[in-house]
Motif scaffolding. Structure first.
Motif, PDB file in Angstrom:
ATOM      1  N   SER A 837      14.027  15.794 -47.650  1.00 22.77           N
ATOM      2  CA  SER A 837      13.201  16.802 -48.288  1.00 22.77           C
ATOM      3  C   SER A 837      13.306  16.634 -49.792  1.00 22.77           C
ATOM      4  CB  SER A 837      13.648  18.217 -47.886  1.00 22.77           C
ATOM      5  OG  SER A 837      12.974  19.199 -48.641  1.00 22.77           O
ATOM      6  N   ALA A 838      12.161  16.544 -50.450  1.00 24.36           N
ATOM      7  CA  ALA A 838      12.150  16.391 -51.906  1.00 24.36           C
ATOM      8  C   ALA A 838      10.960  17.143 -52.471  1.00 24.36           C
ATOM      9  CB  ALA A 838      12.082  14.911 -52.296  1.00 24.36           C
ATOM     10  N   TRP A 839      11.152  17.793 -53.589  1.00 24.45           N
ATOM     11  CA  TRP A 839      10.026  18.422 -54.267  1.00 24.45           C
ATOM     12  C   TRP A 839      10.056  18.090 -55.749  1.00 24.45           C
ATOM     13  CZ3 TRP A 839      11.275  21.883 -58.117  1.00 24.45           C
ATOM     14  CH2 TRP A 839      12.484  22.590 -58.029  1.00 24.45           C
ATOM     15  N   ASP A 849       7.678  16.305 -50.344  1.00 22.30           N
ATOM     16  CA  ASP A 849       7.701  15.196 -49.399  1.00 22.30           C
ATOM     17  C   ASP A 849       8.817  15.426 -48.393  1.00 22.30           C
ATOM     18  OD1 ASP A 849       5.726  12.986 -50.298  1.00 22.30           O
ATOM     19  OD2 ASP A 849       6.690  13.646 -52.161  1.00 22.30           O
ATOM     20  N   VAL A 850       8.461  15.286 -47.135  1.00 18.56           N
ATOM     21  CA  VAL A 850       9.362  15.567 -46.033  1.00 18.56           C
ATOM     22  C   VAL A 850       9.371  14.388 -45.077  1.00 18.56           C
ATOM     23  CG1 VAL A 850       9.624  16.990 -43.962  1.00 18.56           C
ATOM     24  CG2 VAL A 850       9.133  18.068 -46.161  1.00 18.56           C
ATOM     25  N   SER A 851      10.533  14.070 -44.552  1.00 15.77           N
ATOM     26  CA  SER A 851      10.644  13.031 -43.531  1.00 15.77           C
ATOM     27  C   SER A 851      11.411  13.599 -42.345  1.00 15.77           C
ATOM     28  CB  SER A 851      11.365  11.799 -44.080  1.00 15.77           C
ATOM     29  OG  SER A 851      11.443  10.784 -43.101  1.00 15.77           O
ATOM     30  N   VAL A 852      10.808  13.462 -41.157  1.00 18.68           N
ATOM     31  CA  VAL A 852      11.384  13.995 -39.926  1.00 18.68           C
ATOM     32  C   VAL A 852      11.765  12.820 -39.033  1.00 18.68           C
ATOM     33  CG1 VAL A 852      10.946  15.452 -37.898  1.00 18.68           C
ATOM     34  CG2 VAL A 852       9.961  16.051 -40.122  1.00 18.68           C
ATOM     35  N   PRO A 853      12.957  12.852 -38.432  1.00 19.20           N
ATOM     36  CA  PRO A 853      13.390  11.703 -37.637  1.00 19.20           C
ATOM     37  C   PRO A 853      12.568  11.518 -36.370  1.00 19.20           C
ATOM     38  CG  PRO A 853      14.957  13.496 -37.447  1.00 19.20           C
ATOM     39  CD  PRO A 853      13.991  13.888 -38.517  1.00 19.20           C
TER      40      PRO A 853
END
Length: 902
Positions: A837-839, A849-853
């Motif tokens: 998670s980054a903003w 920006d989000v990354s989900v496994p």
């Protein structure tokens, strides 16, 4: 996973050629058994797991099935033949907690396994690389041995040796060893493994840990030699005048147990084990103390002591001795290793013959030196966290004084030779090292610091545009690492005791930063060993001292500490989802809740340490701002709520009802006793008294806003400073964070005057200190005040991971965007895989920006203000607008959101 199912349905309707398509999944990687890559001593039914990765950046990739093969040989597994277990294709998305269900497993046998997975369309990804595990021995022929004629007060530590013959070609050799208190094993002159300060600290009358090593490549056909060097560790703490001793406690004199299984190519095997034929001699370690340090005299080292032919008149037959009584159990905590090396940043001659090295960081470990001098010359190394006014090293923050001092010393073995040395069995928390020759002459060629702590894998990252927050994060994490050994200690110098409250109060920060499955399991087993017959859990585990015997009985039993059995166990379940571990702990948890309930009077639990170290008049210590009974009663309430949830997970319907009733009764009693409806405050209105019930959800709904307002007003009254102790602090942080008071939290973090993190940084701290103001009389390396880490990770970063929630809610990403910050970046390698998670705020827009496994989904809360609109530029499914956020549901993959003024 609605998006995934919709994608599959479209693909099927469109007639996709799934039979010819490439799998969306890469082959499974990171295979583990019982949370270890290649465990050497599996004692129970093996629990298997693996990691998944998608090809490219596809959304919605997941596992629909798996197949596990287990074989008795590398050859069979290489031929895709599971002669021990072939699970067949199992329709399941499970990637962990897959229990072995094959043939009966043979003690000490090694098994090889691999896994194939199918993606969400039913397309196979191919076989993984093979991994292995080895079953633990069930029969021990080895005997405990000690040096004949010694006692637990013998200063010189013994060394042990034995020669044996490898008769023919080996295919495998496994060495199991427990050297008490601490040990180092050598084969043919070479140290076995890279673990330090092993085995783990336990209540040795209940449990004795042993380490296992594959030593096949260290042996040769013909004669071989095994040697063992030992130190006292926590097994044997003896009072020594002049040397610091926190406590005196002995389970016996140093002793060793070794059992090595030799497996030959012709199918035969034999065992080499400690017995009366082994030899012992006084070794070069002439003083060994966990608290007081270590002395090594190289003139007393026996040449070739760990090699074939290393004979000397010093050797004599060992004595077979009784062990301490504990059950032999394989290590579960990851080994301690040298995790980092610190070179000096400054070197100062403070007086004639006295030099002080500054290593730039306060850490746990030992100094390592290279020296040259006259034979018999003695080099004294005094480590410390701080300096005195004259530039010499101070140990006042770590307990030196009337209890004596701590130091290491090395006696040169031969004139003119360059000799390298570091302590082996005693570590310390320090930044500075004072070096002086106390006898004879010599020179120090080099000195460095070896940081020694748990090798638990790093799992989390936090970085931001705010340099102060990054420095606070580093301060906290350094202290956490410095106190992660084979258990969680309070400090790496003064006490080194397993105080339990930190394992639940600051657990979110601990668990975010490292994979602590092993350390939490070790902690739970230590607690189970120490639980009393009435259910009481002491404040420390192992219970190496009973404080009542020293006149400090209040420190033996406190609800905020004992509740670690319930709250720590549940926290580990939330992080790792291990139902089997929860089931094992459940009876211990039950007994403690029954005990704590028995201590309540009219529903109020009013004893113990309370909100330890709160900020009030006088020196920190016992709570000053909050009435005894506030924190203790809320521990009972929280314990009951956890038991209600745990019982639900385990399918215990009657217990669910029973603990729900206990929680409700406790909440009612608490509100009746402490809530003042006319002022909308609890107790005397302290930050702790108001914040804890607010965070725990027992404040009447129509009074929540007022109670929150009182907390905020009190913080402002104290110039944006905290007044809570270590117990209340994390609850206050959560109450403010979840109420949207993140600007206030940032203001508190930015304070540079005490009490604050900034004041510690201003004082030069490089690890979190025990007192808010970095008081030089208190420890400079404690992690009990590290609650801010949860705000960094779950608050600013927004990553909220909880395996106890419904599947679609296990991963929730809800970043708190705070004025005065430009960006935040976080990641967490969870049990399900990597979450990011980054903003960033730039050019009038906010991007997230989000990354989900793979194999997972997440709920994402994108913060919006009045006049703003959130847009998903990667097609996320919008669920609703709620509480200043647009809420989305996303499947695996990378997702990009933009918030702009409309």
């Amino acid at each position: 996973m609605r998006l995934m199912r919709a994608w599959v349905a479209v693909c099927v309707l469109a007639g996709c050629g799934v039979a010819q398509a490439q799998s969306h999944l890469m082959v499974a990687t990171g295979l583990e058994c019982d949370a270890q890559a290649r465990p050497m001593s599996v004692e129970d039914v093996p629990q298997l797991e693996w990691k998944l990765a998608a090809r490219g950046s596809l959304h919605g990739a997941g596992q629909s099935a798996y197949r596990v093969l287990v074989a008795s040989s590398a050859g069979d597994i290489g031929k895709d033949h599971g002669d021990v277990w072939d699970s067949g294709r199992v329709k399941s998305d499970a990637t962990f907690g897959v229990a072995y269900h094959g043939k009966e497993l043979v003690p000490e046998a090694t098994y090889f396994w691999k896994v194939m997975v199918w993606d969400e369309r039913g397309i196979a990804a191919g076989w993984s690389e093979a991994a292995s595990w080895t079953m633990a021995p069930t029969v021990w022929t080895a005997k405990w041995i000690g040096e004949a004629g010694t006692t637990n007060e013998t200063a010189e530590m013994p060394v042990f040796r034995h020669e044996f013959v490898v008769k023919k070609r080996l295919v495998r050799a496994v060495l199991d060893v427990s050297a008490l208190g601490q040990g180092e094993v050598h084969l043919n002159g070479v140290k076995v493994g890279d673990a330090e300060v092993a085995p783990a600290w336990t209540d040795y009358r209940k449990t004795v840990r042993y380490d296992a090593y594959d030593v096949t490549r260290m042996l040769r056909v013909g004669r071989n030699a095994v040697g063992v060097m030992v130190g006292n560790g926590m097994f044997n703490v003896v009072k020594t005048p002049g040397r610091y001793t926190k406590l005196v406690n002995s389970f016996g004199r140093p002793m060793v147990l070794v059992q090595m299984r030799l497996e030959y190519a012709d199918g035969t095997s034999e065992v080499v084990a400690t017995d009366g034929s082994w030899m012992a001699a006084p070794g070069p370690i002439t003083f060994s103390s966990t608290y007081g340090g270590e002395d090594y005299d190289a003139t007393k080292a026996i040449a070739g002591w760990d090699r074939v032919g290393g004979r000397s008149d010093a050797w004599s037959a060992v004595e077979v001795v009784d062990g301490p009584g504990g059950k032999l159990r394989a290590e579960v905590a990851p080994p301690l290793r040298v995790m980092r090396v610190y070179e000096p940043v400054k070197k100062t001659v403070v007086s004639s013959g006295v030099t002080v090295y500054d290593l730039g960081q306060n850490f746990a470990g030992w100094p390592e030196v290279r020296v040259k001098g006259a034979k018999g010359a003695v080099l004294k190394l005094t480590p410390g966290e701080l300096l005195n006014a004259d530039g010499t090293v101070s140990q006042r923050s770590s307990g030196a004084g009337r209890r004596g001092s701590q130091w290491f010393s090395y006696t040169v073995g031969a004139t003119g030779d360059v000799e390298a040395w570091h302590p082996r069995f005693s570590y310390y928390g320090f930044r500075y090292v004072q070096v002086e020759w106390t006898s004879g002459k010599g020179e120090v060629g080099s000195l460095r610091g070896d940081a020694v702590h748990s090798s638990s894998a790093v799992t989390g990252e936090f970085a931001s545009s705010n340099a102060m927050l990054d420095s606070i994060h580093k301060l906290i994490v350094e202290a956490m690492h410095n106190n992660e050994v084979s258990l969680f200690t309070d400090c790496p110098h003064r006490e080194k005791l397993g105080w339990l409250e930190e394992t639940h109060l600051v657990a979110p920060g601990l668990l975010f930063n490292n994979d602590l499955r092993g350390l939490y399991r070790a902690t739970e087993e230590n607690i189970a060993d120490e639980q009393k017959s009435d259910g009481m859990v002491p404040t420390i585990a192992p219970e190496y001292t009973v404080f009542a015997k020293q006149g400090y009985g209040v420190f033996d039993d406190s609800p905020e500490w004992g509740s670690a059995e319930v709250l720590g166990g549940w926290t580990a379940y939330r992080a790792y989802g291990d139902v089997g571990e929860l089931a094992r702990e459940y009876p211990v948890m039950q007994r403690y809740v029954d005990y704590l309930k028995s201590k309540a009077q009219d529903g109020i639990v009013a004893y113990g340490l309370g909100d330890w170290y709160d900020i009030g008049p006088g020196e920190p210590g016992m709570e000053k701002n909050t009435t005894m009974g506030v924190t203790g009663t809320l521990m009972l309430y929280q314990d009951a709520k956890v038991m209600e949830k745990a019982a639900g997970v385990l399918g215990k319907a009657d217990d669910v009802r029973r603990y729900a009733a206990l929680a409700a009764q406790t909440a009612d009693a608490f509100n009746t006793r402490f809530f003042h409806a006319d002022t909308a405050q609890y107790d005397r209105g302290s930050q702790t008294a108001n914040a804890m019930p607010l965070d725990l959800g027992i404040v009447p709904d129509d009074k929540r806003a007022e109670v929150l307002a009182h907390i905020v007003a009190d913080i402002h009254t104290h110039d944006d400073h905290v007044t809570t102790g270590e117990v209340g602090y994390p609850y206050m942080l959560r109450a403010l964070m979840d109420a949207g008071e993140n600007d206030l939290l940032l203001a508190m973090m930015m304070r540079k005057d005490p009490p604050s993190y900034g004041s510690q940084l201003a004082a030069g701290a490089t690890a979190l200190t025990e007192a808010w103001d970095a008081n030089p009389h208190s420890s400079q390396d404690h992690f009990m005040l590290g609650g801010a880490e949860e705000w960094f990770d779950r608050g600013l970063g927004g990553i909220d991971f909880d395996m106890s929630r419904a599947r679609d809610e296990r991963i929730t990403i809800r970043p708190r965007v705070v004025d005065g910050m430009d960006w935040v970046r976080t990641s967490y390698d969870s049990r399900l895989g990597m979450v990011k998670s980054a903003w960033r705020r730039a050019g009038g827009a906010l991007t997230i920006d989000v990354s989900v496994p793979v194999n997972a989904s997440a709920t994402v809360w994108v913060p919006v203000r009045a006049g703003e609109t959130a847009v998903s530029q990667s097609g996320a499914m919008k669920l609703r607008d709620e509480r200043g956020a647009t809420v989305y549901r996303v499947d695996s993959g990378a997702w990009h959101f933009v918030v702009k003024h409309h």
